[in-house]
Design a protein around this motif. Structure first.
Motif, PDB file in Angstrom:
ATOM      1  N   TYR A 168     -41.849  46.240  11.083  1.00 11.82           N
ATOM      2  CA  TYR A 168     -40.493  45.750  11.329  1.00 11.82           C
ATOM      3  C   TYR A 168     -40.096  44.505  10.530  1.00 11.82           C
ATOM      4  CZ  TYR A 168     -39.653  49.054  15.087  1.00 11.82           C
ATOM      5  OH  TYR A 168     -39.438  50.211  15.795  1.00 11.82           O
ATOM      6  N   LEU A 169     -41.059  43.702  10.153  1.00  8.58           N
ATOM      7  CA  LEU A 169     -40.713  42.408   9.569  1.00  8.58           C
ATOM      8  C   LEU A 169     -40.997  42.307   8.075  1.00  8.58           C
ATOM      9  CD1 LEU A 169     -41.901  40.088  12.482  1.00  8.58           C
ATOM     10  CD2 LEU A 169     -39.655  41.135  12.103  1.00  8.58           C
ATOM     11  N   ASN A 183     -31.283  42.782  12.325  1.00 10.15           N
ATOM     12  CA  ASN A 183     -31.954  43.194  13.564  1.00 10.15           C
ATOM     13  C   ASN A 183     -32.534  42.014  14.336  1.00 10.15           C
ATOM     14  OD1 ASN A 183     -31.517  46.035  13.299  1.00 10.15           O
ATOM     15  ND2 ASN A 183     -33.107  46.091  11.716  1.00 10.15           N
ATOM     16  N   GLY A 184     -32.287  40.805  13.850  1.00  7.00           N
ATOM     17  CA  GLY A 184     -32.708  39.620  14.578  1.00  7.00           C
ATOM     18  C   GLY A 184     -34.115  39.162  14.287  1.00  7.00           C
ATOM     19  N   ASN A 185     -34.689  39.604  13.148  1.00  5.59           N
ATOM     20  CA  ASN A 185     -36.050  39.205  12.785  1.00  5.59           C
ATOM     21  C   ASN A 185     -37.027  39.454  13.925  1.00  5.59           C
ATOM     22  OD1 ASN A 185     -35.771  37.972  10.019  1.00  5.59           O
ATOM     23  ND2 ASN A 185     -34.258  36.742  11.131  1.00  5.59           N
ATOM     24  N   THR A 186     -36.939  40.630  14.500  1.00 10.16           N
ATOM     25  CA  THR A 186     -37.809  40.957  15.622  1.00 10.16           C
ATOM     26  C   THR A 186     -38.246  42.420  15.526  1.00 10.16           C
ATOM     27  OG1 THR A 186     -37.973  40.841  18.037  1.00 10.16           O
ATOM     28  CG2 THR A 186     -35.917  41.674  17.152  1.00 10.16           C
ATOM     29  N   THR A 187     -39.059  42.842  16.474  1.00 11.19           N
ATOM     30  CA  THR A 187     -39.521  44.233  16.516  1.00 11.19           C
ATOM     31  C   THR A 187     -38.766  44.974  17.616  1.00 11.19           C
ATOM     32  OG1 THR A 187     -41.274  43.793  18.130  1.00 11.19           O
ATOM     33  CG2 THR A 187     -41.827  43.470  15.797  1.00 11.19           C
ATOM     34  N   ILE A 225     -30.800  50.057   9.475  1.00  9.31           N
ATOM     35  CA  ILE A 225     -31.689  50.486   8.401  1.00  9.31           C
ATOM     36  C   ILE A 225     -30.822  50.862   7.205  1.00  9.31           C
ATOM     37  CG2 ILE A 225     -33.481  52.129   7.686  1.00  9.31           C
ATOM     38  CD1 ILE A 225     -34.133  52.522  10.688  1.00  9.31           C
ATOM     39  N   ASP A 226     -31.147  50.333   6.052  1.00  8.63           N
ATOM     40  CA  ASP A 226     -30.375  50.601   4.838  1.00  8.63           C
ATOM     41  C   ASP A 226     -28.912  50.191   5.012  1.00  8.63           C
ATOM     42  OD1 ASP A 226     -30.186  51.371   2.207  1.00  8.63           O
ATOM     43  OD2 ASP A 226     -29.887  53.503   2.641  1.00  8.63           O
TER      44      ASP A 226
END
Length: 261
Positions: A168-169, A183-187, A225-226
């Motif tokens: 994710y990162l 996405n908030g720099n998270t998983t 995504i993209d």
């Protein structure tokens, strides 16, 4: 292999149309009659025996609740992902319907695929996001070389913390640094912690559907995504779709294509 929804993580271990919300996702793995890996589907309603030979061919035999009985399913080409255990990159793999003697027209009890080059002999994590059985869809996953994966386990094998962060990162393929920021720099497991997924197998025309299971999507489980926002039915499907996106250089299908016709 019917049941109301199962889960199977992206190359992880699972087999029913549910995804970590308590819906059926049985996937106990044990030796099969042909020396393969026996995967349970739909709380043991169905089984699949996976056999990998020395040439890299993978045979998937569909069985009934009684593992000694062959069970025919609709003829269909299965699309999956395979990676060596410990690796982060997965490769696509297809399984062609290969009817056995006695299978009815339009049915098959055997699917055959071929491992990508240089994967033969390795311990593998294989996932098939979508197999259709008696009108229901399931996710099937297994790890080669594993005799058991916890009988009665109802969740796919959880991604290790380091592997999840790597997925994710870090950007890759069609997944960009801008996406990570959006996405908030998270998983997904962090972002959606505490949210319960519900799987509606009967979306209505016009409803958004999950790109992985084709069940009704939940806007709460959205991921960029993209540069585009996709809706999923649960976090595990975000994992699956993102793995595919990161291994691809081709443009992804537009989110608007994932709508029930």
């Amino acid at each position: 292999m019917s049941t109301k929804e199962s889960e199977s993580s992206g190359p992880s271990t699972s087999s029913n149309p549910d995804h970590g919300d308590g819906s059926p996702t049985d996937h106990g793995h044990k030796p099969g009659a042909h020396g393969g890996i026996m995967v349970s589907l739909g709380r043991d309603s169905y089984h699949v025996e996976a056999v990998i030979d020395s040439s890299g061919a993978i045979r998937l035999c569909t069985l009934g609740q009684d593992e000694s009985r062959i069970f025919e399913v609709d003829s269909q080409t299965l699309q999956g992902f395979v990676k060596a255990v410990g690796d982060t990159d997965s490769k696509p793999i297809s399984f062609a319907p290969t009817p056995q003697d006695g299978d009815a027209a339009g049915k098959t009890s055997l699917f055959v695929g071929q491992l990508p080059d240089n994967m033969t002999g390795k311990r593998l994590d294989i996932t098939i996001p979508n197999i259709r059985i008696e009108g229901e869809r399931f996710r099937l996953g297994f790890v080669s070389g594993v005799d058991a994966h916890g009988a009665g386990s109802e969740m796919p094998e959880k991604m290790a913390a380091g592997e999840e962060k790597e997925l994710y990162l870090t950007p890759g393929g069609r997944y960009t640094a801008a996406d990570i920021e959006a996405n908030g720099n998270t998983t997904a497991s962090q972002k959606f912690k505490g949210l319960k997924s519900a799987h509606d197998m009967n979306p209505k025309p016009g409803d958004r559907i999950c790109p992985i299971t084709e069940t009704k999507a939940n806007p709460k489980f959205s991921w960029t995504i993209d540069g585009k926002s996709y809706q999923f039915c649960c976090p595990l499907c975000v994992d699956e779709f993102l793995k595919s996106a990161k291994s691809s250089t081709e443009p992804l299908p537009d989110p608007d294509t994932f709508v029930k016709k």
